[in-house]
Enzyme design. Sequence first.
Site, PDB file in Angstrom:
ATOM      1  NE  ARG A  55       0.473   1.241   3.420  1.00  0.00           N
ATOM      2  CZ  ARG A  55       1.518   2.017   3.693  1.00  0.00           C
ATOM      3  NH1 ARG A  55       2.747   1.537   3.638  1.00  0.00           N
ATOM      4  NH2 ARG A  55       1.375   3.275   4.008  1.00  0.00           N
ATOM      5  CB  ALA A  57       1.089   7.342  -3.331  1.00  0.00           C
ATOM      6  NE  ARG A  98      -6.608   1.013  -2.040  1.00  0.00           N
ATOM      7  CZ  ARG A  98      -5.639   1.375  -1.194  1.00  0.00           C
ATOM      8  NH1 ARG A  98      -4.487   0.751  -1.199  1.00  0.00           N
ATOM      9  NH2 ARG A  98      -5.829   2.355  -0.345  1.00  0.00           N
ATOM     10  CG  ASP A 243      -3.103   8.570  -0.615  1.00  0.00           C
ATOM     11  OD1 ASP A 243      -2.965   8.940   0.567  1.00  0.00           O
ATOM     12  OD2 ASP A 243      -2.906   7.403  -0.990  1.00  0.00           O
TER      13      ASP A 243
END
Lengths: 361, 361
Positions: A55, A57, A98, A243
């Site tokens: 996980r 960015a 995502r 993000d």
Amino acid sequence: LKVKIDGETRELYTLWREGETVKMIDQRKLPHRFEIASFGDHRATAAAIKDMVCRGAGAVGCAAGYAMAQAALEAKNASLQGFMAYMEDAAETIRGTRPTAVNLFHAVERCLEACREGSVRERVENVLREADMIAEDDLEASKSMGEIGARLIADGCRVLTHCNAGALAFIDYGTALSPVRVAHGQGKSVFVWVDETRPRCQGSRLTAWEMEQEGIPYAIIVDNAAGYYMRRGEVDMVVVGADRVAANGDVANKIGTYEKAVVAKANGVPFYVAAPEMTFDLNTPTGDDIEIEERSPEEVTTIWGIAEDGNHARVLIPGKGSSARNPAFDVTPAEYITGFITEKGLIKPPYNEKIVETFRK
Amino acid sequence: LKVKIDGETRELYTLWREGETVKMIDQRKLPHRFEIASFGDHRATAAAIKDMVCRGAGAVGCAAGYAMAQAALEAKNASLQGFMAYMEDAAETIRGTRPTAVNLFHAVERCLEACREGSVRERVENVLREADMIAEDDLEASKSMGEIGARLIADGCRVLTHCNAGALAFIDYGTALSPVRVAHGQGKSVFVWVDETRPRCQGSRLTAWEMEQEGIPYAIIVDNAAGYYMRRGEVDMVVVGADRVAANGDVANKIGTYEKAVVAKANGVPFYVAAPEMTFDLNTPTGDDIEIEERSPEEVTTIWGIAEDGNHARVLIPGKGSSARNPAFDVTPAEYITGFITEKGLIKPPYNEKIVETFRK
């Protein structure tokens, strides 16, 4: 990043490709177990992104690039038309994992661009090269952010961070934690307040684990306690990752970032966002144009950890059937941000034109 | 408060006395099990306070009063001298349970005052009456705060609350949740955002349970998400309780209250504190004069709940041996508080003189 395995310290990346296989540090098992997971095709890698084996960015972007590389290898014997259809289909699958992280979309786009010309064989080569470049760019950007951000960290500095924008969120070094690593490496005394970062506790699980591996002093606090320490003057700066950064400087990041930014401003604590070019999205005018992912309420009502018998266990906190909501990110308006630490330098307000100038292609 | 037991809804108090026995809803087992615990003498009741069978300022004060009543009944056949010695000794035991709760000391003092004159028989009667009065005062104050606070709640109001300042923290109704109960009873549509309130999760465990019992719509959120919903305009007001209010209107309350107040102000969301006279401490000039308890870091690094096998389990969240800090309360400066909901009416800023005027003895 440094990883202590059986008393020995090894240097590893968060994820990498070995031929047709993508390997990742399984972040769902950290900090209690250290395991490398393998994914044999692009669908498995896409599922791993969705399941959050990796996980963050940058890591998600690199994994997406490697998944595209896997797809290219899977279709290498197809006709040109078949190859392109397969790649478009793989792109669709990977994009569907995502929704908030822009790096993922950039990575998929870069790989698609790389297979627009030449024979199938050439296109495969180009996609593989592009996927490697995405990882290399990520690594170089992280290192540069570390150098630039470390200049802001004085000896004795107490840094507060939220979530994990560390090495584990990228290929190595990280964004928010890269300046901390570099300052520590320069011999400065640095202390890190680690927000636990509910609901998934990436702070207490991952950031604390990274600090432990690097030997950097830290303390985990509940997210509620960040303001307490700011008001007492025990926080010298806040550094978080992002993000997505909109063209006007609004930042989408892990839920709770917005609260920390507002409270930091009320207490005169500088609030920095460390983010590479990939994270800046000039096509998104403001933060309010960013779609916020709402995840399963079970992330709020249940939590996993190690039980007294040493086994993994997931426990239910509130009463069975309780109602819960779980937005995964929030938007911090640009006015709360003291500066952006990027691989192209420090960007100070007013942001709009400077961001566009710095990152216009 | 309403409690659903085997499909039937009963009205109960948080704790009460039946002759020589004190009964309490066992809050250590909520929300997963509903049990009434019985305590046969003042020492057992004191131990129950210490073990947090009941918790919350008001409930602890009432339990202390009932424990004094039990002591009086235990010594009713003693000589006058023997009776007084027994009562002083009981007072000492009860004072030693929770050294920080001011209501507890007030309650013990009131019961000691009540047995200063008359025969032993008269003194026993006076202590029993005083203990009942403490509970009655608590109940009346909670109801009044409900009536006064409900006027602030419009139909369709979305209220955010932190921690549990509900019926379980008092005899019934509560402070912060009393206006919500009353407004709901008046037929208004009310929705409650329940901060889970790390580290002990009194929000997700107790406040959510109370809302579930009363049939009031709610959603548990992680503490990090409160600002997100405020910024989206989905929070119409914040109401919290207080552990202590200083003479200038600064409020000590559960860790995280300060952050919510700062973010509420930044978003123009009214921020109310509901607190009875007992909680206002005119001898404390400002919030910075309130000592903040730092509790065990294990409350941050471990959490309990119900495991998949249905049993209680405590799990470790970060890596073993991780460093953590755990301040239990924070101070919210008066400037962030829109008003105090008290049994004597709504107090609006500027606070200093008004608080002193309202509560001067």
